[in-house]
Design an enzyme around this catalytic site. Structure first.
Site, PDB file in Angstrom:
ATOM      1  N   ASP A  60      41.653  46.731  33.390  1.00 39.83           N
ATOM      2  CA  ASP A  60      42.855  47.503  33.086  1.00 39.83           C
ATOM      3  C   ASP A  60      44.048  47.037  33.918  1.00 39.83           C
ATOM      4  OD1 ASP A  60      41.842  48.429  35.519  1.00 39.83           O
ATOM      5  OD2 ASP A  60      41.352  50.420  34.780  1.00 39.83           O
TER       6      ASP A  60
ATOM      7  N   GLU B  18      40.384  57.996  30.375  1.00 37.93           N
ATOM      8  CA  GLU B  18      40.443  59.346  30.917  1.00 37.93           C
ATOM      9  C   GLU B  18      39.683  60.304  29.991  1.00 37.93           C
ATOM     10  OE1 GLU B  18      41.392  59.622  33.829  1.00 37.93           O
ATOM     11  OE2 GLU B  18      43.436  58.956  34.266  1.00 37.93           O
TER      12      GLU B  18
ATOM     13  N   HIS C 239      36.506  59.193  34.776  1.00 36.66           N
ATOM     14  CA  HIS C 239      36.971  58.031  34.009  1.00 36.66           C
ATOM     15  C   HIS C 239      36.231  56.759  34.423  1.00 36.66           C
ATOM     16  CE1 HIS C 239      40.517  57.196  37.032  1.00 36.66           C
ATOM     17  NE2 HIS C 239      39.529  56.369  37.307  1.00 36.66           N
TER      18      HIS C 239
ATOM     19  N   ASP D  62      37.685  62.206  37.993  1.00 35.62           N
ATOM     20  CA  ASP D  62      37.680  62.960  36.725  1.00 35.62           C
ATOM     21  C   ASP D  62      36.693  62.364  35.715  1.00 35.62           C
ATOM     22  OD1 ASP D  62      38.948  60.620  35.950  1.00 35.62           O
ATOM     23  OD2 ASP D  62      40.774  61.586  35.206  1.00 35.62           O
TER      24      ASP D  62
HETATM   25  P1  PGA Z   1      38.367  53.895  43.613  1.00 41.33           P
HETATM   26  O1  PGA Z   1      38.695  54.043  42.079  1.00 41.33           O
HETATM   27  O2  PGA Z   1      37.355  52.809  43.731  1.00 41.33           O
HETATM   28  O3  PGA Z   1      39.659  53.524  44.253  1.00 41.33           O
HETATM   29  O4  PGA Z   1      37.824  55.220  44.058  1.00 41.33           O
HETATM   30  C1  PGA Z   1      37.651  54.147  41.165  1.00 41.33           C
HETATM   31  C2  PGA Z   1      38.188  54.330  39.776  1.00 41.33           C
HETATM   32  O5  PGA Z   1      39.222  55.009  39.594  1.00 41.33           O
HETATM   33  O6  PGA Z   1      37.584  53.797  38.834  1.00 41.33           O
END
Ligand code: PGA
Length: 242
Positions: free
Chosen positions: A67, A142, A137, A135
């Site tokens: 992404d 999302e 995702h 959340d």
């Molecule tokens: P993070 O993000 O590794 O910074 O916790 C994980 C994600 O949002 O997929």
């Protein structure tokens, strides 16, 4: 099938992920699916150390990132283009032309999604690295993203923007509101998936992914349908599944 590994430190989580990655990198033309965020940084450090110490080469590797933020210039320090070059690509020998990241500066983000998906369709990802959002995702899919979605634009949730504000001087207003992300359908085509999560703020999302119903409210729960997923957790992230 979800295989669950609980490790006792972030370093061990990274090591377990690295072991799987290392086997795939030995293939002739490995196709690597890569992720941003703080969680995979330990894995990338191990890949860099292995490249520098043992000469493990990425000359024939193809990479696809999950992404990118829409609207950040690619040289912005928080763009995923810059993140990946700083944390991995500049330290290994993967050729620049083999690197694929959605273009968050495209004049037409929807057209960029179609372009990216058709580029991905030429390959099969051998191993996909994933983090998980608090959340639920995966990539920037999302809650509510369709299980069969292909690369698409996604409005980021308030929770995700809050979580990521730490990278933007703690200021949620600086966090982009839109991203281009591989869809859940795109991610599910990978042959093998490694999902890594650490810390107590991931425990609910990890529970939803593993024990919860399969629902688009927890996008990661789609992984219950994938034939080869290894979930690597520290004790805190695993606290609710025990
Ligand atoms: P993070 O993000 O590794 O910074 O916790 C994980 C994600 O949002 O997929």
């Amino acid at each position: 099938m979800l295989k669950i590994v609980i490790a006792d430190s972030y370093d061990q989580v990274s090591e377990e992920a690295f072991k799987i990655m290392r086997q795939v990198v030995e293939k002739e033309n490995p196709v690597l699916g890569l992720a941003t965020g703080s969680t995979p940084v330990g894995l990338y450090k191990k890949m860099i150390a292995d490249h520098k110490t043992n000469g493990t080469s990425y000359k024939n590797a193809i990479t696809f990132n999950l992404d990118e933020y829409v609207g950040l210039p690619r040289n912005h320090e928080q763009s995923y283009y810059t993140f990946m070059h700083d944390n991995l690509f500049n330290e290994i020998d993967v050729p620049e032309e083999n690197i694929h990241i959605p273009n968050g500066e495209a004049a037409d983000p929807e057209a960029e999604c179609v372009r990216y998906e058709s580029e991905m369709a030429k390959y099969v990802v051998d191993v996909q690295v994933l983090g998980i959002g608090s959340d639920g995702h995966i990539a920037f899919n999302e809650p509510g993203a369709a299980f069969d979605s292909l690369t698409h634009t996604m409005e980021l949730t308030e929770q995700t923007r809050k979580d990521n504000a730490r990278f933007f001087d703690g200021d949620i207003d600086q966090v982009p509101t839109l991203a281009i992300t591989q869809g859940l359908g795109t991610i599910m085509r990978a042959k093998k998936i490694i999902l890594i999560a650490t810390g107590a703020n991931k425990a609910d999302a990890v529970y939803g992914m593993i024990k919860g119903p399969k629902t688009t409210e927890c996008p990661a729960s789609i992984l219950q349908d994938h034939p080869d997923v290894t979930v690597i957790l520290d004790e805190e992230a695993a606290a609710k599944i025990k």
